[in-house]
Write an enzyme that holds these catalytic residues in place. Structure first.
Site, PDB file in Angstrom:
ATOM      1  N   ASP B 283       0.500  -1.120  -0.238  1.00 44.84           N
ATOM      2  CA  ASP B 283      -0.079   0.177  -0.311  1.00 44.84           C
ATOM      3  C   ASP B 283       0.746   0.742   0.337  1.00 44.84           C
ATOM      4  OD1 ASP B 283      -2.625   1.424  -0.019  1.00 44.84           O
ATOM      5  OD2 ASP B 283      -3.024   0.607   1.470  1.00 44.84           O
ATOM      6  N   TYR B 284       0.599   2.491  -0.019  1.00 45.66           N
ATOM      7  CA  TYR B 284       0.862   3.813  -0.298  1.00 45.66           C
ATOM      8  C   TYR B 284       2.200   3.404   0.917  1.00 45.66           C
ATOM      9  CZ  TYR B 284       1.348   8.795  -2.092  1.00 45.66           C
ATOM     10  OH  TYR B 284       1.504   9.879  -2.522  1.00 45.66           O
TER      11      TYR B 284
END
Lengths: 757, 757
Positions: B283-284
């Site tokens: 994820d980011y």
């Protein structure tokens, strides 16, 4: 290899000989008798149609006296009073074939007749020596009534204020919980279990009962083994290490297996790892409840699962005595398992000296003991936590009261309420013994030429505002209003779970009405748990959390209000801003997106959205763990460490007790003598498994005169620095540690060291 | 043995040959390039001082165009529009040495330009075929902008309404969640990944992100392996089995190990057990955040832990490209691990046919597509859940509106608010495309000779009551008041955790003011999660949960209000009575002391205290999982089973698909054609491990004419009847099963069977 027996007192050759000699003489019926426990009404109601269907016999009445007389009863619960315990004991000792004495257990949680604060209040004292003295005292009182076994201490960690039994434990922290657990056991069991004034401790509830999901009583618990070992088990372990003779299995299921049928807990951990050599008793009808849990379709299966998992005594289920005979004859339960359970029960009885002195000792205590009052008053004083103390625009804080003549408006449903000073689990004490706030303040105010005007205002769960006007009027005429608000004792304790954590009924409305007078307000909060005090924290001059202080409630509160004693209590649980923050605790994991310095009092902006937070309330507690004010001001000097690095090989052994020492100087900057609880917190960064942002690893009570300084010292070793890795082993790794010393879990004075490879 | 590859499309010999041929030609820098992902601004901000300190380079700007041109970038996120994706693609394909195309991923959660309801709303349809069609539609739209990869579906089970991302998932149930997960994947990926209008699905967030403690975004998760496997993993597994080409690692830690460094999840379960052969993207900035999690003191360690645990692509952290070279040269990361991650990335690119058609296809879609409107309108209609529909003293229920001339007061901050019809994660759509409630009701009312008076009343998070009078006046003048109240889109979604679940701002006050007119009130609730609707449920005539319906919001709501369509949605999550009940879900464990028939609306009495309950609110949901009303009335006949017993040896094999069949007849007892979602629930009593009180194991949408009956059939086999035992193995044991068929999780028609030894 097997560890050493946890209680050497249960493992003497003499006891072992007596146990085996006796066991040889016992019939199966007599053996099973040792494994059942009833109360003196003898009746236990099956709690559901399912249960009745599962075992019709389980709903039969039993006659405890008959059972005792015929050797078919091993122990009894909550049979109170020397006359009654002695009567049953005579039946067992005089009439039964083998004359095996009964063991009388009781829910003595915070005193027998002289009552001290609820355990959550005692935890706020951070004073294990005090707790040990109190435990000793209640053992001395109770044994005069024939009680030799307490279903205490409850050492369940509770990180969710909704759960009602928070009041019976030491709160959210494993280190504090372990210290308290040890103190109770040492106090109850005294110098020797065999002393007639000793009682066997029963550590409960094994295990993790306090993690009831959504804070709902008896609800399931589910957690990783790491969390179990790192957070929930330490207090049980501390109690076992202190020699606790007995353990109670819990009501809850842990990861799908009810604790009362959980061999992993009772055999693998408790007996194999920890060497526990005492007995395990089920909680009340917990064996029967295995049917409700759905892991047994009938009573025989429930019996088999409980016994084989390690429950020695069936409390009240009427399952062991009705089902074990057929389970043994069919071979589903080996006789050797029954024998071992009987051995455990007999060991405890021999160790207690019950065969030598089976009856209530000395003169029975039936009311609060005058000589015990100073101790319970001290306990109540130490348990009070000062949460706020503003000046209300005056030159100094509203507390302590000056001794000038002063008019006090005393308001609230708990201001003149002897029964509710006790909290839950206090069937025994006599109300006439209790010092209420009203009586104590009346006396004190008169002493100084002041006066107290009392107005109840409302009921605890009141809806009527009829009493508001009188309360407001009293406040208007007074110099200060003292409001005694909060929960009744029955709102916490067993099955006292709440989904709302506000002041009950319309008490907050009463508070708002009185506060509107703009008089200085001192709020005394009675509760068995953290409440949501957000409005009060913003609008009230001073707040003291008083828990349920016990027999000397009023005296202790007056002592603190008038400054005879500076409050020293610290919170053993986080007080949330909103119930929607629960479970809330200080020793959280950091997450990947901590909010750092974002202002969480404001709605999220571009730079403060994608962090671990709520959009409508700050993350932190309103009043955090370890927090509590004093009438003086303490300052902390820099934290010093005995060395900058520790080689891994020195630290990473269970026996490594003091590998590094942290010290700091505490100074009393105020003008009165007071006691501070200095706290030592540790964080470990860079480990293979995520670690809490800080964890309590030491505390120290110090009393300082004005201007005086003292150094506090915390030795850190394997117990304080280790953690559980992904394989659930306790280890130390070469990582970076930070140590804080200060007056709460927010302390900011720190020092760092590395454990080097 | 290893299982078969989860996606045969990624495992063809042709692809394997091409991957290996290409890999041989790549430099280390080019390999690492495939493992990093940036957005087109190229900049990623380190989110904390700690992170910056851990890797100063991580705070550097990067130029994505330069990286693409030189083969140092493998994929991009949220680069939207054909012009921009093509520009980057030309740089990669035309300029880089090996001409490897970029893969463009985007957060397309519920449509690209023609927007359908949030996933929680789609879950309420219980209509996987519809979801598959919608997913197909958004793939067709997005690929015209060059996007071939969706960061969707989010399949995280959420049992706590406080968590904001409830809106992005299918709610609390693993069976429904799995059905929805499968539908999204099949829709996105189409008949073949290589079709130019197919996109690769990215199943997220692996794993258990939805269990964020206390519902606080990004917070840690902790659970037993049984709970992980039985409740949280099934939707991921269903998506992988459906061929999902990619997976995203989650932000949260699970049992102390961040998901993004969790080899147990990504290697043992995902790849070794499930045979997943696609790629895993973080994820980011999740790789960077391992520093915040405290399991890495520096960027190199974070990089090593993430890659070795199984994260192939570093999204935005700037850690893989800066740290892998030194980790490889020092031997801390073997080149073979890098090669394997590159293979996984290239496999997906080859399977997508990116090397053959790298650019945006066809004519770019830049606004809602007229031909797609009927489908998203149908989706919005099906997503609406009718929670209450009283008659307000009239002869019939307030809904549907009669088509007589009728004056409607349309009130509330969401009544004429095109932007908020979308909910969160909807940067793309144009507001002019949106049909608001006001415009749709205006048109419809005119059609029947009626009228609509609009009054905003207040803002979503308003505090001013200035608009109340106008709203009240409008209601007074009308036949019925329709109130469109609730959350803004931004109050749920990522980092949209709430500690309060009430209507925001002063909307409930507005509702109370309008309700005081005693006009019939229809409340439309906009929310990305269950809200606390306790007051409304008691005081309002009709309630429809509308979630965030998308482009055709107004049309769909009008269709339902006027009865063109009978509402058919059912709740995919339990709506609590109070936030203090959270986490709340229907498939609970029974506990040892279930409340049975105790009246939990009253405070505890002697017979209703010691049960699993709160003392201040009933245990159950205000509106339970699976609940939803219709404009007709459905009745259920008796549940029939195909046989009374099932031999264990037949059932206890993974391949056993239909060992018993349950049927029931559903009849439409009303006078209009309508659709019902018939639900099949199962309970298993007597297992070695506690099982939920009921679990959804089948559902069926059926449309019935007035008076019509149809039989619904549910085949139960190993997938439906098995559970995870204490060793975390899926098994069936000889136990007792109960099967319910009905219209909600409260259905009471049941039949029983045994699995025999």
């Amino acid at each position: 290899q097997r560890p050493a027996p946890s209680s050497p007192q249960l493992a003497t050759p003499a006891i072992e000989r007596r146990v085996n000699d006796l066991l040889k003489q016992m019939t199966l019926e007599e053996k099973i008798g040792q494994l059942v426990q009833y109360n003196d009404s003898g009746y236990q109601s099956a709690t559901s149609p399912t249960q009745i269907a599962a075992n019709p016999e389980a709903n039969n009445n039993v006659n405890s006296m008959d059972l005792a007389s015929s050797g078919r009863l091993g122990s009894m619960l909550n049979t109170v009073g020397a006359e009654r315990t002695n009567a049953f004991q005579h039946a067992a000792v005089d009439k039964s074939r083998l004359h095996i004495p009964l063991l009388f257990g009781a829910d003595i949680i915070h005193g027998y007749r002289t009552i001290y604060p609820q355990p959550i209040g005692l935890a706020a004292t951070f004073d294990p020596d005090l707790v040990q003295s109190l435990a000793r005292m209640s053992a001395e009182e109770s044994t005069t009534a024939g009680i030799r076994w307490f279903y205490s201490p409850m050492v369940d960690i509770s990180r969710d204020a909704r759960w009602g039994r928070t009041t019976e434990g030491a709160g959210e922290d494993p280190y504090l919980g372990a210290a308290m657990a040890r103190a109770y056991v040492l106090g109850y069991q005294g110098t020797s279990l065999s002393n007639p004034d000793s009682v066997a401790a029963c550590v409960k509830h094994f295990a993790a009962y306090g993690a009831a999901e959504a804070g709902r009583e008896y609800n399931t618990t589910d957690m990783s083994e790491i969390r179990l070992r790192q957070i929930y088990l330490p207090p049980y372990k501390a109690a076992i290490d202190a020699g606790a003779a007995t353990v109670m299995s819990a009501f809850n299921a842990l990861n799908g297996t009810p604790a009362t049928a959980n061999r992993f807990l009772m055999q693998n951990i408790l007996r194999d790892e920890w060497g526990f050599n005492g007995l395990v008793v089920s909680d009340y009808t917990a064996v029967m409840e295995l049917v409700n849990h759905g892991i047994a379709l009938d009573a025989a299966t429930a019996t088999r699962k409980a016994l084989l998992a390690g429950v020695d005594i069936d409390m009240m289920s009427h399952f062991y005595d009705t089902k074990l005979p057929e389970l043994i004859s069919s071979g589903q339960v080996p006789m050797s398992v029954v024998d071992e359970s009987v051995r455990r029960v007999l060991r405890v009885k021999f160790a207690l000296g019950l065969f030598e002195h089976p009856y209530a000792r000395g003169t029975e205590v039936t009311a609060a003991v005058p000589e015990h009052r100073p101790l319970v008053r001290k306990a109540a004083e130490e348990s009070l936590v000062l949460l706020k103390n503003d000046s209300a625009g005056q030159s100094q804080s509203v507390l302590p009261f000056s001794t000038d003549a002063r008019k006090i408006a005393l308001i609230g449903p708990l201001a003149d309420n002897p029964g509710e000073m006790m909290g839950s689990w206090s069937g025994g004490p006599q109300l006439a013994d209790v010092v209420t706030i009203r009586s104590a303040l009346d006396a004190r105010a008169k002493q100084y030429g002041g006066s107290v005007t009392y107005a109840k205002g409302t009921e605890i769960t009141g809806t009527s505002e009829d009493g508001f006007a009188e309360a407001v009027h009293a406040a208007e005429q007074a110099d200060v209003a003292v409001l005694a608000l909060g929960e009744s004792g029955a709102m916490s304790g067993e099955a006292g779970s709440r989904a709302y954590l506000d002041l009950p009924g319309n008490q907050e409305k009463l508070l708002e009405a009185v506060a509107a007078t703009n008089k200085p307000i001192v709020l005394l909060v009675f509760s068995g748990r953290p409440l949501v005090l957000d409005w009060a924290a913003q609008h009230v001059t001073a707040i003291i959390e008083v828990w349920f202080p016990g027999t000397e409630a009023g005296s202790a509160i007056a002592d603190v209000l008038y400054g005879d004693v500076s409050p020293s209590g610290k919170l053993p649980m986080s007080f949330p801003r909103a119930v929607g923050q629960e479970p809330l605790y200080y020793n959280q994991f950091p997450t990947g997106r901590p909010p750092f310095h974002a202002d969480l009092t404001k709605p999220p902006g571009p730079d403060s959205r994608f962090v671990s937070r709520y959009i409508d309330v700050p993350n932190d507690a309103l009043f955090p763990f370890g927090f509590g004010l004093s009438y003086t001001k303490f300052s902390y000097g820099k934290v010093a460490l005995s060395r900058p690095t520790v080689p891994l090989r020195e630290a990473n052994r269970e026996s490594a007790k003091k590998v590094i020492t942290a010290t700091a100087t505490v100074t009393n900057r105020g003008n009165r003598t007071a006691t501070e609880i200095a706290q030592c917190y540790v964080r470990n960064l860079g480990a293979s498994v995520e670690q809490p942002i800080r964890s309590l690893q030491g505390f120290s009570r110090i009393t300082l005169k004005p201007g005086e300084s003292k150094e506090v010292t915390f030795d850190l070793g394997f117990p304080e620095l280790s953690f559980y890795n992904a394989e659930s082993n306790a280890v130390i790794e070469p990582t970076h540690y930070t140590v804080w010393i200060g007056g709460s879990s927010l302390s900011s004075d720190e020092a760092d060291f590395n454990v080097t490879p």
